[in-house]
Design an enzyme around this catalytic site. Structure first.
Site, mmCIF file in Angstrom:
data_model
loop_
_atom_site.group_PDB
_atom_site.id
_atom_site.type_symbol
_atom_site.label_atom_id
_atom_site.label_comp_id
_atom_site.label_asym_id
_atom_site.label_seq_id
_atom_site.Cartn_x
_atom_site.Cartn_y
_atom_site.Cartn_z
ATOM 1 N N GLU A 42 0.752 -1.310 -0.053
ATOM 2 C CA GLU A 42 0.039 -0.089 0.221
ATOM 3 C C GLU A 42 0.867 1.148 0.238
ATOM 4 O OE1 GLU A 42 -2.925 0.226 -0.826
ATOM 5 O OE2 GLU A 42 -3.545 -1.723 -0.473
ATOM 6 N N TYR A 125 -5.901 5.918 5.170
ATOM 7 C CA TYR A 125 -6.194 4.856 4.041
ATOM 8 C C TYR A 125 -5.252 3.764 4.408
ATOM 9 C CZ TYR A 125 -5.667 2.563 -0.322
ATOM 10 O OH TYR A 125 -5.455 1.582 -1.210
ATOM 11 N N ASP A 143 -9.384 6.293 -0.875
ATOM 12 C CA ASP A 143 -8.249 6.991 -1.584
ATOM 13 C C ASP A 143 -8.931 7.844 -2.696
ATOM 14 O OD1 ASP A 143 -8.754 4.904 -3.072
ATOM 15 O OD2 ASP A 143 -7.049 4.367 -3.396
#
Ligand code: SF4
Length: 359
Positions: A42, A125, A143
């Site tokens: 991520e 996020y 996001d």
């Protein structure tokens, strides 16, 4: 914002997860959803395309298979592993945070939202992605993709350039997220946003949730997401030089430890607000050691950061190694290969090699 009935929310979630299970993209970080792997992927995926990330992720995992391997690796090594991905503060923060997990959490990524959010570089996020994908917790991961997909699905016209709007989208996702498969749900949104509900020309005909999409029904998709502020991009003009010493080494310099591309390496450069007219004179004034520079430009490379553009003019030259001053280094080609150089300087080097091979 359009209202959805409870039944619609439930059905939407089921349809989306089913679609994901059928059509999901095979990605290396999906083979095993251990928290460390989800976390690294991520962070890499922030501002970087999936296709670019895949080889980086695989190399990173073979270099640092466990959190411990990464937590105490030398900075130069972690920057080298990140070389070319940009936004280098991401990998530094990741290392600080993983060191904290190793020391304060016994090497286990915390499962509480509060604890995970307190780690360096972990925003809502990333926290949502780790908690849902690795720990199966129904947490939203909002996001740009989610802004786009949900603003269209629910005709949300809140301004996405305002920080407070995140809450609106978090609520919208939390109302619809699958309770038993939240990780699949969030990853389905990522895939939907990347492959179907794209910024331009969304493929509504192939969309598994078209039936629920209010913007599609109203035929006003182009209005979503709504964004008011346009950030201005700054333009800077650089001159850089590939300088070789008498013994064939190359002149390089480490960037300052704060600011853009901190601690990475570069060919010594000067930076101006306007195009530089006399390349040699301006460069020599900025790099204060005796150099013998070619007046002729080798060419230009351009590089675009998020809010900054660089126009880099390249010149060449030679120097006497006895003239080297503090703050610069002369390195062999082999030594240069282990130093982390950011993308614009890799482009400079490639252009240099190309023009040299054409001579
Ligand atoms: S129908 Fe079109 S606009 Fe709506 S979610 Fe699907 S792809 Fe996006």
């Amino acid at each position: 914002m359009a209202k959805w009935s409870e039944i619609e929310k439930e059905q939407f979630s089921e349809v989306l997860v089913e679609w994901y299970e059928r059509e999901k993209r095979e990605l290396p970080w999906r083979e095993n959803t251990e928290a460390y792997r989800v976390w690294v992927s991520e962070i890499m995926l922030q501002q970087t395309q999936v296709d670019t990330v895949i080889p980086y992720f695989e190399r990173f995992m073979s270099l640092f298979p466990t959190m411990k391997d990464f937590a105490y690796a030398p900075e130069e090594q972690i920057l080298k592993a990140w070389e070319g991905l940009g936004y280098y503060s991401r990998v530094r923060n990741l290392q600080t945070a993983i060191r904290e997990v190793t020391e304060a959490y016994d090497g286990v990524v915390p499962q509480s939202k509060e604890a995970i959010l307190s780690l360096k570089g972990v925003g809502p996020y990333t926290a949502g992605a780790i908690l849902s994908i690795a720990y199966n917790q129904p947490e939203a991961a909002v996001d740009g993709n989610v802004y786009r997909v949900y603003s269209r699905l629910m005709r949300i016209d809140d301004d996405i350039s305002k920080a407070k709007t995140r809450k609106v989208f978090e609520q919208a996702v939390n109302q619809t997220i699958s309770q038993d498969k939240p990780g699949a749900f969030n990853q389905a949104l990522m895939d939907l946003g990347a492959t179907i509900c794209t910024p331009k020309n969304p493929k509504c005909d192939m969309c598994p949730v078209q039936k629920y999409c209010r913007a599609y029904a109203e035929n006003d998709i182009e209005k979503y997401p709504f964004k008011s502020k346009k950030l201005k991009t700054k333009q800077k003009y650089l001159v850089t030089a590939i300088i070789q010493s008498n013994d064939g080494r190359f002149l390089v310099q480490q960037r300052p430890s704060e600011g853009l591309l901190a601690n990475l390496w570069m060919f010594p450069s000067i930076e101006e607000e306007k195009p530089v007219e006399d390349l040699v004179e301006s460069y020599q004034a900025g790099v204060s050691m005796p150099l013998y520079l070619n007046n002729q430009s080798l060419g230009k490379v351009k590089h675009v950061f998020s809010h900054l553009k660089w126009d880099v003019e390249i010149i060449t030259g030679v120097m006497d190694e006895a003239d080297l001053i503090e703050g610069y280094r002369l390195v062999t080609l082999e030594e240069m290969k282990v130093l982390p150089f950011p993308v614009p300087y890799q482009k400079v080097w490639q252009l240099y090699l190309k023009t040299r091979s054409e001579l």
